[in-house]
Design a protein around this motif. Structure first.
Motif, short mmCIF file in Angstrom:
data_model
loop_
_atom_site.label_atom_id
_atom_site.label_comp_id
_atom_site.label_asym_id
_atom_site.label_seq_id
_atom_site.Cartn_x
_atom_site.Cartn_y
_atom_site.Cartn_z
N LEU A 145 0.82 -1.22 0.00
CA LEU A 145 0.00 0.00 0.00
C LEU A 145 0.85 1.27 0.00
O LEU A 145 0.56 2.23 -0.72
N LEU A 146 1.92 1.29 0.79
CA LEU A 146 2.76 2.48 0.84
C LEU A 146 3.41 2.76 -0.51
O LEU A 146 3.56 3.92 -0.91
N LYS A 147 3.82 1.71 -1.19
CA LYS A 147 4.39 1.88 -2.53
C LYS A 147 3.37 2.48 -3.49
O LYS A 147 3.70 3.34 -4.32
N LYS A 148 2.13 2.03 -3.39
CA LYS A 148 1.07 2.55 -4.25
C LYS A 148 0.84 4.04 -3.98
O LYS A 148 0.73 4.85 -4.92
N VAL A 149 0.78 4.40 -2.71
CA VAL A 149 0.54 5.80 -2.35
C VAL A 149 1.70 6.67 -2.84
O VAL A 149 1.49 7.74 -3.43
N TRP A 150 2.92 6.22 -2.59
CA TRP A 150 4.09 6.98 -3.03
C TRP A 150 4.07 7.18 -4.54
O TRP A 150 4.34 8.27 -5.04
N TYR A 151 3.76 6.11 -5.25
CA TYR A 151 3.76 6.21 -6.72
C TYR A 151 2.70 7.21 -7.17
O TYR A 151 2.95 8.03 -8.06
N ALA A 152 1.52 7.14 -6.60
CA ALA A 152 0.43 8.03 -7.01
C ALA A 152 0.81 9.49 -6.75
O ALA A 152 0.53 10.37 -7.57
N LEU A 153 1.48 9.75 -5.62
CA LEU A 153 1.88 11.12 -5.30
C LEU A 153 3.01 11.60 -6.20
O LEU A 153 3.05 12.77 -6.60
N ALA A 154 3.94 10.69 -6.51
CA ALA A 154 5.13 11.10 -7.26
C ALA A 154 4.89 11.18 -8.76
O ALA A 154 5.39 12.09 -9.43
N ARG A 155 4.08 10.26 -9.31
CA ARG A 155 3.95 10.15 -10.76
C ARG A 155 2.67 10.77 -11.30
O ARG A 155 2.59 11.08 -12.48
#
Length: 560
Positions: A50-60
């Motif tokens: 989940l944290l990877k998904k959130v980070w990706y959504a915020l960054a990309r």
């Protein structure tokens, strides 16, 4: 007790959606009622990574359409309790266990393998925001140590190149794999711009050549055949030139691109395996995930890595995740760690049909069989001798026996069997039944004890998941199963796992001196046949010469 894919019952290749018919079959085979089922496991976990998904959504910041599509597909696959209640016609009160996609893959490989300890690797398109995972299995457990996360994926690279070469359908990757040996790897510089290897064994995509991470790619995964839109971007066309249309002729450039894409996949895959062997210092390896269906790459593990033992489950792709999820959940919720591990050394877990049922079917359809000779041979030895004689005489023989295979390969129970010695057999098969691309190879089923005499690698390959080189002196003897590069995707057959199929090949060896037969799936541009009526339909609408249906042999009066 039972395993089967929904496509075999629905008769739609790669059918995607809730597997109601497969569930009904499994319960029937187990003699179980819905209320007997306390636990159901599925190979996805909504909160995984989940944290990877959130980070990706915020960054990309992917497009809103892409995000909404992914949420929509997640919702469609949720609600297992509701789906089961609707299927059973009353509320289902059991518990659903969500198992992370790649953990289920690793479990599907290691937890049914013959190894007490092994490196376990899953390489896929995507599942739960990761495209690959690896770790070590010991005893009754397997752990994920590291992953390759979205948007980087060897599976996406391979699928995008498959689409680019004019094979657009879900599951067409085996076509590019079959085409590759006809070309030369002269596009490796371009391939290495698409995929970059990492020091830890992982890999990254050069994302400008792909669309999956930023655009709304057409994606349909519910109630029918899966559909996946184009995964490559315009930048790939700038790099490699125009994509091939599906109906365009294959040119030298296309063959060379296929060879280069396969070589790039192998380079990345074997790079990962070599790093993992350095890290774990274990000689046994279990492979899973959709990319573990790349039997050509699997066949190079012994030659190009230090691993000495390899296991690839019969359903290495997402279907196999059902078994992995079930076993992971089973070991979590029950004290089974002291019990023996389950070994999957055969794939015969599907429906079977008694000879009396077959007799009824033949009686009901006797009018359609007026032009055929129908004979029952109750003695298995005589039945196999008669079938082997027909094969040796050049007949194309449908072979329908016992329980249907689990996984995509026909392994001698839902097979079409032919003489591997005939150089014209590939063309004959395609003309009579298969109607498939001429560059695709046919596979040999070989008696286990004969492997070392006919192949350069002596290994157990019960599920047809490895391609090995045929010995040069043997290649002229079996041209129908020798690919252009001298290889064969073999299936090893032993008496213990499939006595009747073993006996058929044994009878063929007694007649010809050759301990193997050509084996291809029993179908005609459809899923492999499941029920005897489907086998009979396929026999009647094609130019198959004979059908061995249990103890019955149906022969056309005049071979076609």
């Amino acid at each position: 007790m039972a395993a089967a894919e929904e496509e075999r019952f629905r008769r739609i290749k790669h059918w995607a959606g809730f597997p109601a018919e497969a569930i009904r079959y499994c319960l029937d085979e187990a003699g179980a009622a819905p209320e007997d089922v306390a636990h159901v496991a599925i190979n996805q976990h909504a909160r995984a990574n989940l944290l990877k998904k959130v980070w990706y959504a915020l960054a990309r910041r992917p497009s809103l359409g892409a995000v909404l599509d992914r949420l929509k597909n997640k919702r469609k696959r949720a609600g297992v309790e509701q789906e089961l209640s609707q299927l059973f016609g009353r509320p289902w009160r059991g518990r659903v266990h969500e198992v992370e996609h790649h953990l289920a893959h690793l479990g599907s490989a290691f937890l049914v393998s013959p190894f007490d300890e092994a490196v376990a690797v899953s390489v896929d398109g995507f599942g739960d925001f990761a495209s690959a995972a690896w770790g070590v299995g010991r005893g009754h457990a397997v752990e994920v140590d590291e992953r390759v996360y979205f948007p980087h994926s060897l599976g996406i690279f391979y699928q995008a190149m498959t689409q680019y070469l004019g094979f657009p359908h879900y599951g067409d990757e085996y076509k590019m794999m079959g085409l590759a040996p006809y070309g030369e790897p002269r596009f490796m510089a371009e391939m290495r711009r698409l995929v970059r290897l990492q020091d830890d064994g992982g890999y990254e995509l050069e994302l400008k050549y792909f669309r999956h991470h930023r655009d709304k790619v057409e994606y349909q995964w519910e109630g029918g055949a899966p559909v996946v839109g184009a995964l490559y971007s315009g930048a790939l066309l700038d790099l490699l030139g125009p994509a091939r249309a599906p109906d365009a002729p294959l040119e030298e450039r296309h063959r060379d691109l296929a060879r280069s894409a396969q070589a790039m996949y192998e380079e990345a895959f074997l790079h990962l395996l070599n790093r993992l062997h350095q890290r774990y210092r274990l000689d046994a390896l279990c492979l899973s995930g959709g990319c573990a269906m790349n039997s050509v790459a699997n066949g190079k593990v012994y030659r190009r890595t230090p691993f000495k033992r390899l296991y690839v489950q019969a359903a290495a792709g997402d279907a196999g995740g059902a078994i992995g999820a079930a076993l992971v959940a089973w070991h979590r919720i029950a004290a089974h760690n002291a019990s023996p591990r389950f070994l999957m050394d055969h794939a015969y877990w599907g429906p079977a049909f008694a000879n009396d049922e077959l007799a009824v079917l033949l009686g009901e359809r006797s009018a359609e069989l007026r032009a055929c000779r129908v004979e029952e041979i109750g003695n298995e030895g005589e039945l196999c001798k008669a079938a082997a004689k027909a094969i040796a005489d050049g007949a194309v023989v449908g072979w329908f026996q016992g329980r249907m295979e689990w996984g995509p390969r026909a392994l001698g129970n839902r097979s079409i069997v032919c003489d591997p010695r005939r150089a014209d057999m590939k063309d004959l098969l395609n003309r009579k039944i298969k109607r498939r691309e001429s560059f695709r190879p046919f596979a040999p089923s070989i008696l286990r004890e004969a492997v070392a005499d006919w192949f350069e690698t002596d290994d157990d390959v019960p599920f047809m998941m490895q391609v090995y080189q045929i010995r040069p002196e043997k290649r002229p003897l079996i041209p129908a199963v020798t690919h252009v590069d001298g290889s064969g995707r073999l299936q090893t057959v032993d008496r213990g796992s499939n006595a009747r199929y073993y006996r058929l090949i044994e009878a063929f060896r007694e007649l010809t001196g050759v301990p193997l037969v050509l084996n291809t799936s029993f179908n005609e541009n459809e899923p492999v046949v499941c029920r005897p009526g489907e086998a009979l339909d396929c026999f009647l609408r094609t130019r198959m010469d004979a059908l061995v249906l249990g103890n019955w042999i149906i022969r056309r009066s005049v071979a076609g």
